[in-house]
Design an enzyme around this catalytic site. Sequence first.
Site, mmCIF file in Angstrom:
data_model
loop_
_atom_site.group_PDB
_atom_site.id
_atom_site.type_symbol
_atom_site.label_atom_id
_atom_site.label_comp_id
_atom_site.label_asym_id
_atom_site.label_seq_id
_atom_site.Cartn_x
_atom_site.Cartn_y
_atom_site.Cartn_z
ATOM 1 C CE LYS A 214 -3.239 2.441 2.729
ATOM 2 N NZ LYS A 214 -4.288 2.239 3.954
ATOM 3 C CD GLU A 220 9.216 -5.987 7.111
ATOM 4 O OE1 GLU A 220 8.857 -4.845 6.751
ATOM 5 O OE2 GLU A 220 9.246 -6.177 8.509
ATOM 6 N N GLY A 276 -4.781 -1.749 5.053
ATOM 7 C CA GLY A 276 -3.929 -2.889 4.729
ATOM 8 C C GLY A 276 -4.819 -4.340 4.993
ATOM 9 N NE ARG A 277 -6.296 -3.643 11.038
ATOM 10 C CZ ARG A 277 -5.623 -2.690 11.127
ATOM 11 N NH1 ARG A 277 -4.690 -2.306 10.443
ATOM 12 N NH2 ARG A 277 -6.402 -1.651 11.834
ATOM 13 C CD GLU A 362 -1.743 -4.322 11.327
ATOM 14 O OE1 GLU A 362 -0.520 -4.602 11.525
ATOM 15 O OE2 GLU A 362 -2.348 -4.302 10.259
ATOM 16 C CG HIS A 393 -4.590 -36.030 17.068
ATOM 17 N ND1 HIS A 393 -4.716 -37.043 17.604
ATOM 18 C CD2 HIS A 393 -5.767 -35.797 16.098
ATOM 19 C CE1 HIS A 393 -5.833 -37.686 16.994
ATOM 20 N NE2 HIS A 393 -6.401 -37.034 16.209
ATOM 21 C CE LYS A 517 5.946 -0.807 10.030
ATOM 22 N NZ LYS A 517 5.112 -0.133 9.161
HETATM 23 O O1 F6P Z 1 3.262 -2.745 9.639
HETATM 24 C C1 F6P Z 1 1.969 -3.099 9.665
HETATM 25 C C2 F6P Z 1 1.302 -2.790 8.203
HETATM 26 O O2 F6P Z 1 1.327 -1.442 8.104
HETATM 27 C C3 F6P Z 1 0.132 -3.451 8.059
HETATM 28 O O3 F6P Z 1 -1.077 -2.730 8.641
HETATM 29 C C4 F6P Z 1 0.135 -3.505 6.412
HETATM 30 O O4 F6P Z 1 -1.135 -4.553 6.046
HETATM 31 C C5 F6P Z 1 1.463 -4.070 6.431
HETATM 32 O O5 F6P Z 1 2.120 -3.222 7.310
HETATM 33 C C6 F6P Z 1 1.913 -3.868 4.786
HETATM 34 O O6 F6P Z 1 1.747 -2.716 4.585
HETATM 35 P P1 F6P Z 1 2.146 -2.064 2.848
HETATM 36 O O7 F6P Z 1 1.116 -2.956 2.448
HETATM 37 O O8 F6P Z 1 2.062 -0.664 3.156
HETATM 38 O O9 F6P Z 1 3.539 -2.596 2.636
#
Ligand code: F6P
Length: 553
Positions: A214, A220, A276-277, A362, A393, A517
């Site tokens: 987003k 990452e 995002g979620r 979240e 199990h 972060k």
């Molecule tokens: O760090 C949490 C977050 O902002 C989530 O809410 C989001 O889904 C994820 O990181 C990834 O963010 P982006 O889509 O901006 O890379």
Amino acid sequence: MSEMNPQGRSRLDQMPEWTALSKHREQMGEVHLRELFERDPARADRYTLQVGDLHLDYSKHLVTDETLRLLGDLAAATGVAELRDAMFRGDKINVTEQRSVLHTALRAPGSAVIKSDGTDVVPGVQHVLTKMGTFSDRVRSGDWKGHTGKRIKTVVNIGIGGSDLGPAMAYEALRAYTHRDMQFRFVSNVDGADLHEAVRDLDPAETLFIIASKTFTTIETITNATSARNWLLTGLRADEEAVAKHFVALSTNTEKVTEFGINPDNMFEFWDWVGGRYSYDSAIGLSLMIAIGKEHFREMLAGFHLVDEHFRCTPPQENAAFLLGLLGIWYGNFWDAQSHAVLPYSHYLSKFTAYLQQLDMESNGKSVDREGHRVNWQTGPVVWGTPGTNGQHAYYQLLHQGTKMIPADLIGFAEPVADLQPGLVAQHDLLMANLFAQGQALAFGKTPDEVRAEGVAEELVPHKTFQGNRPTTTILAKELSPSVLGQLIALYEHKVFVQGAIWNIDSFDQWGVELGKVLAKRVEPALTEGAAVPGLDPSTTALVAKYRALRAR
Ligand code: F6P
């Protein structure tokens, strides 16, 4: 006199409706589900709801008509319906980020008019869906060629959190509907092993990377995307121009996408009013759309929309999202339950609970209210679980005989997926027998007398007794279709909404992920270069030194 917050809403724990529920809970004492069913066997029929294709059985809950009435009063007093209407209207209910919350517009019909900041967002949504459809058709048919002219055989989605969990979960859930001649992989972890394992057997000439972010600033994702680009260009022995045929972006941030070297024509847009979620039914679902095809994707959106309409239009007493949300409040706030298990009896839902963890934790893992005051009440539960029957199990022992109350959702389907071999179809009844047996055992247990009647030695009776009284909701549908998946996800989204509204927290921000972060960025030079990090605490300093000593070897 009860304390009021600046918007005129009383503190939750000072509302008469809250006090009434506390008293009711005291009066219920040690009530047992066995007793509730003896008193009212009809509850098995009465405490059910049908929403679209979803049949919900909530009879195995520690509730009576009175409980449900009091919970309904709490929902009314806390203005859940008003906040819901504000969300659907496009009001900026994400107060800390001053944003509309309009994931429901992503699945609204093209004829709908939904405004954010005075602009109708629906035409933009439909435009992106059409663009996604055209692109996914081209990739699926082989019309979209890689740099060397080969067709794409593998799609690798690189994203994290909401830009990974949704498409990855839905891809697994709908595997039976996927293009079986193609492969789909999902890379999220900044651990280089994730990307390494995802691409090690791939031909770059046949690989398409979808960079899903987003913000397009998530470390990452940008790190993995950069490594993927290097892997591709090295593998193809090509220069930057090859990127255009092998990289597309899903983002709200055109500037950063362009800076990364992806042509904005290869960008699929979404908007800051999609959390995002809550985003896998937006452009973030592109990998899924390529996997299942645009028609199935649209069916999934229709499933979401069906439950959106149920949530928007159905009175709270018959509203499944209200019901599930309120049951969670009942256990979390009045029975001290700390966690909630989601136990799908479907292998295809192997990533379902992980997806819900982000959605729920979240959203509602907050400890200040919408006005910034610390809350005195428990908020979001720990959500956990894995598909049955594996969990049976492993950790079900604790569910049955442990000391903790863990309400659970049991989710199952009447039909196995369509393309299962006939021999395996026969296993479906056994799978579902387990679901029903677990619901029964959790609710009704086994009394000491029942154990004795089996001739068990007296010293073993306590060990073989099952107290029962563990509440569950059973959710049944005919089959796990794209529409049913959409219905399920929308139901959980709105359940989370109801709970956040009652707790008076902002379910749509996520400030709690920021500190880690920032600190990771600060600590990294200490690991790579041994740089001194000002303000690093003694414990972390010692750990960093140990890491460097071990790594040097
Ligand atoms: O760090 C949490 C977050 O902002 C989530 O809410 C989001 O889904 C994820 O990181 C990834 O963010 P982006 O889509 O901006 O890379």
